[in-house]
Design an enzyme around this catalytic site. Structure first.
Site, short mmCIF file in Angstrom:
data_model
loop_
_atom_site.label_atom_id
_atom_site.label_comp_id
_atom_site.label_asym_id
_atom_site.label_seq_id
_atom_site.Cartn_x
_atom_site.Cartn_y
_atom_site.Cartn_z
N VAL A 12 -13.68 -7.96 -31.47
CA VAL A 12 -15.06 -8.46 -31.57
C VAL A 12 -15.53 -8.47 -33.03
O VAL A 12 -16.07 -9.47 -33.52
CB VAL A 12 -16.01 -7.61 -30.70
CG1 VAL A 12 -17.47 -7.92 -31.00
CG2 VAL A 12 -15.72 -7.87 -29.22
N PHE A 156 -20.00 -11.87 -25.70
CA PHE A 156 -19.40 -12.49 -24.50
C PHE A 156 -18.11 -13.24 -24.81
O PHE A 156 -17.60 -13.95 -23.94
CB PHE A 156 -20.40 -13.44 -23.84
CG PHE A 156 -21.58 -12.73 -23.23
CD1 PHE A 156 -21.50 -12.18 -21.95
CD2 PHE A 156 -22.75 -12.57 -23.95
CE1 PHE A 156 -22.58 -11.50 -21.40
CE2 PHE A 156 -23.84 -11.89 -23.39
CZ PHE A 156 -23.75 -11.36 -22.12
N ASN A 215 -19.99 -9.14 -16.43
CA ASN A 215 -18.58 -8.79 -16.22
C ASN A 215 -18.33 -8.33 -14.79
O ASN A 215 -17.28 -8.63 -14.20
CB ASN A 215 -18.14 -7.73 -17.22
CG ASN A 215 -17.65 -8.37 -18.51
OD1 ASN A 215 -17.64 -9.59 -18.64
ND2 ASN A 215 -17.26 -7.56 -19.47
N GLY A 260 -4.65 -13.93 -7.93
CA GLY A 260 -3.52 -13.55 -8.77
C GLY A 260 -3.12 -12.11 -8.50
O GLY A 260 -3.34 -11.59 -7.40
N GLY A 264 -7.09 -7.48 -15.42
CA GLY A 264 -6.83 -6.36 -16.35
C GLY A 264 -7.63 -6.59 -17.61
O GLY A 264 -8.72 -7.15 -17.56
N CYS A 267 -11.83 -5.21 -20.87
CA CYS A 267 -13.25 -5.26 -20.50
C CYS A 267 -13.54 -5.12 -19.01
O CYS A 267 -14.26 -4.20 -18.61
CB CYS A 267 -13.87 -6.55 -21.02
SG CYS A 267 -13.99 -6.56 -22.82
N LYS A 270 -12.95 -1.60 -17.21
CA LYS A 270 -13.78 -0.51 -17.73
C LYS A 270 -15.27 -0.79 -17.50
O LYS A 270 -16.05 0.13 -17.23
CB LYS A 270 -13.48 -0.24 -19.20
CG LYS A 270 -14.28 -1.03 -20.21
CD LYS A 270 -14.15 -0.49 -21.62
CE LYS A 270 -14.69 -1.46 -22.67
NZ LYS A 270 -16.08 -1.83 -22.57
N ARG A 334 -3.93 -4.17 -23.06
CA ARG A 334 -4.76 -3.15 -22.41
C ARG A 334 -4.96 -3.49 -20.93
O ARG A 334 -5.39 -4.57 -20.59
CB ARG A 334 -6.11 -3.01 -23.14
CG ARG A 334 -5.95 -2.38 -24.52
CD ARG A 334 -7.25 -2.26 -25.25
NE ARG A 334 -7.71 -3.51 -25.83
CZ ARG A 334 -8.78 -3.61 -26.64
NH1 ARG A 334 -9.50 -2.56 -26.94
NH2 ARG A 334 -9.12 -4.79 -27.14
P1 NAD Z 1 -11.23 -2.79 -30.69
O1 NAD Z 1 -10.66 -1.52 -30.22
O2 NAD Z 1 -10.36 -4.00 -30.84
O3 NAD Z 1 -11.93 -2.56 -32.12
C1 NAD Z 1 -12.76 -1.49 -32.43
C2 NAD Z 1 -12.53 -1.08 -33.88
O4 NAD Z 1 -13.46 -0.04 -34.23
C3 NAD Z 1 -11.13 -0.48 -34.14
O5 NAD Z 1 -10.49 -1.24 -35.16
C4 NAD Z 1 -11.41 0.95 -34.61
O6 NAD Z 1 -10.52 1.40 -35.60
C5 NAD Z 1 -12.82 0.81 -35.17
N1 NAD Z 1 -13.56 2.07 -35.27
C6 NAD Z 1 -13.60 3.11 -34.40
N2 NAD Z 1 -14.45 4.07 -34.86
C7 NAD Z 1 -14.95 3.63 -36.06
C8 NAD Z 1 -15.87 4.17 -36.99
N3 NAD Z 1 -16.46 5.33 -36.81
N4 NAD Z 1 -16.15 3.43 -38.10
C9 NAD Z 1 -15.56 2.24 -38.31
N5 NAD Z 1 -14.69 1.67 -37.45
C10 NAD Z 1 -14.38 2.37 -36.33
O7 NAD Z 1 -12.45 -3.10 -29.73
P2 NAD Z 1 -12.99 -4.54 -29.26
O8 NAD Z 1 -12.08 -5.11 -28.25
O9 NAD Z 1 -13.35 -5.35 -30.45
O10 NAD Z 1 -14.32 -4.10 -28.48
C11 NAD Z 1 -15.46 -3.63 -29.16
C12 NAD Z 1 -16.62 -3.63 -28.19
O11 NAD Z 1 -16.93 -4.96 -27.78
C13 NAD Z 1 -16.38 -2.84 -26.90
O12 NAD Z 1 -17.59 -2.27 -26.48
C14 NAD Z 1 -15.98 -3.93 -25.92
O13 NAD Z 1 -16.25 -3.58 -24.59
C15 NAD Z 1 -16.86 -5.07 -26.37
N6 NAD Z 1 -16.33 -6.40 -26.05
C16 NAD Z 1 -15.01 -6.67 -26.21
C17 NAD Z 1 -14.54 -7.95 -25.93
C18 NAD Z 1 -13.07 -8.27 -26.05
O14 NAD Z 1 -12.67 -9.31 -25.52
N7 NAD Z 1 -12.26 -7.46 -26.70
C19 NAD Z 1 -15.43 -8.95 -25.49
C20 NAD Z 1 -16.78 -8.65 -25.39
C21 NAD Z 1 -17.22 -7.36 -25.66
#
Ligand code: NAD
Length: 454
Positions: A12, A156, A215, A260, A264, A267, A270, A334
């Site tokens: 994100v 999103f 979600n 399917g 998984g 998002c 969890k 994941r």
């Molecule tokens: P991610 O694990 O890919 O990235 C999170 C990053 O935060 C990591 O690189 C980690 O090293 C860093 N981090 C952790 N603690 C830190 C700190 N104290 N200071 C600086 N950096 C730090 O996570 P993501 O998939 O990008 O998801 C982030 C959020 O967005 C979650 O809440 C997720 O539910 C939400 N989200 C994710 C998606 C998706 O498709 N991945 C879509 C919508 C919303």
């Protein structure tokens, strides 16, 4: 032009940062993972996302996008600071907000000017207030007076189409309680909302909940269809046909109706668990979410049983798995259904030949220690001498397979199609023993569709 800091440079954070830079802002992406920061500084994207590499390179070259692991370098002078941090599940399913609160403290320790703090992570109702309190308490300890406003801006985007989702969002959700913050956020997001007004402004609690609700609704549709698919197998109906009929109804729509091997990813599982836990905290039961999760778990289990039932004993069998990521166009493993199957098959003594177009490096990190796992160059190599193939992820390239060639390579022509990608009649014509989801293996005689089961 705003000076923006993004804390958390994952799926994100990096996509959001690159897209905001593309719209002319000066963006610093901050992460505590120094390896990630170093690789970004060296021009390497730490995960696969179509279109992201070019976008990042262009904005780095233009001097609008920077990377750092140092709060003190990133925070001073920031106008808007986004939090894009992980929010994994605790053991009881509730959301772990500790990463957000830790980052909020680190942010406060380095603040030297007024700013807006925007939470992009998926968080329980009330988290913006917790972040606000955390920052206030740290500023008080430092004895400095800095004004900041909290905004909730849940994300999103979908992995696999994250750049295009971010550039052309369905909606930009803003939970805001001050007009000043609304003005700044509207200015920032108007370039993403030119053709249609995509910006929805509401109170902070509603914005926080809306992300979980969305979600959970998507997961509910999938579990409903997966459950219905198993019923189709019992009565001789075809879920593909049922889905088409349902999707043609505009009140239902045709998205998220494909049966399917279960959902998984980082998002849906969890977020459904976290919403359920949020309900429990308020003594509010959400039985529909229990069913969604139970069906999803059962779907993966049932698919495994189908494989075991056909191939038993699994001990000594060689099985090819096509696709490892939780969905196509991402290398994110994941909670990928393929991993569930891999674990079950290895425990049962099978040998595995794995192939994924993009996720192989990440899969190797996870599975390298198993002697019975072979990582293959392509889907054809994976099929060699296999007793069966499992299609676990529907990557585009798996749609254009030369099945005559595949059949000649295999020990036994058995195919478990976990994503309903192939035509049963065609596969049977090619001599494959073909299993999919939600279509009976053999045609069910009309008279026996409703015969009582023994
Ligand atoms: P991610 O694990 O890919 O990235 C999170 C990053 O935060 C990591 O690189 C980690 O090293 C860093 N981090 C952790 N603690 C830190 C700190 N104290 N200071 C600086 N950096 C730090 O996570 P993501 O998939 O990008 O998801 C982030 C959020 O967005 C979650 O809440 C997720 O539910 C939400 N989200 C994710 C998606 C998706 O498709 N991945 C879509 C919508 C919303």
């Amino acid at each position: 032009m705003k000076k923006i800091t993004i804390i958390g440079t994952g799926y994100v954070g990096l996509v959001t940062g690159a897209c905001l830079a593309e719209k002319g802002n000066r963006v610093t992406c901050l992460d505590i993972d120094t390896e990630k920061v170093d690789s970004l500084k060296a021009g390497k994207i730490p995960f696969y996302e179509p279109g992201l590499e070019e976008l990042v390179q262009r904005n780095v070259a233009a001097g609008r996008l920077h990377f750092t692991g140092d709060y003190n370098e990133a925070i001073p002078g920031t106008d808007v600071c986004f939090l894009a941090l992980p929010t994994p599940c605790n053991e009881d399913g509730s959301c772990n907000t500790s990463y957000i609160l830790k980052a909020a403290t680190q942010l406060a320790e380095n603040l030297d000017n007024d700013l807006i703090v925007v939470n992009k992570s998926t968080v329980p109702v009330g988290t913006a207030e917790d972040v606000e309190r955390t920052i206030q308490s740290s500023l008080k300890t430092r004895g400095v007076e800095i004004r900041f406003e909290m905004v909730s801006n849940p994300e999103f985007l979908r992995e696999g189409s994250a750049v295009s989702d971010c550039m052309n969002p369905d909606r930009i959700l803003l939970g805001i309680h001050s007009q000043k913050a609304e003005l700044v956020m509207r200015e920032l997001y108007t370039p993403f909302s030119v053709d249609h007004d995509r910006i929805l402004v509401m109170d902070v609690f509603s914005a926080e909940l809306a992300k979980y609700a969305s979600n959970a609704m998507l997961a509910t549709r999938l579990s409903f269809m997966n459950n219905l698919a198993l019923f189709c197998e019992k009565v001789g109906a075809d879920i593909q046909q049922v889905r088409k009929a349902m999707g043609a109804d505009q009140r239902i729509g045709d998205k998220y109706l494909k049966a399917g091997i279960g959902f998984g990813g980082s998002c849906l599982p969890k977020d459904v668990k976290a919403l359920k836990a949020m309900g429990a905290l308020k003594s509010h039961s959400m039985p529909i979410l229990d069913s969604v999760l139970e069906i999803n778990q059962g779907q993966q289990e049932t698919f495994f049983q189908k494989i075991e039932g056909r191939l038993e004993p699994l001990e000594g069998k060689t099985i090819a798995i096509w696709g490892l990521s939780f969905k196509p166009d991402t290398d994110d493993l994941r909670e990928a259904p393929a991993l569930f199957l891999i674990e079950k098959l290895l425990n049962a003594g099978a040998s595995l030949r794995l192939f994924d177009p993009i996720a192989m490096p990440k899969a190797k990190l996870l599975l390298n220690q198993y002697d019975q796992v072979l990582f293959c160059e392509d889907e054809y190599e994976a099929a060699k001498e296999a007793d069966a193939i499992i299609l676990a992820t529907e990557w585009n390239q798996f749609q254009f397979i030369d099945f005559e060639k595949i059949g000649a390579l295999m020990q036994n022509k058995t195919l478990f199609d976990g994503r309903n990608q192939y035509q049963k009649s065609e596969m049977q014509k090619l001599g494959f023993d073909y299993f999919c989801i939600g279509t009976p293996k053999e045609a069910t005689p009309l008279s026996s569709a409703y015969a009582p089961t023994q």
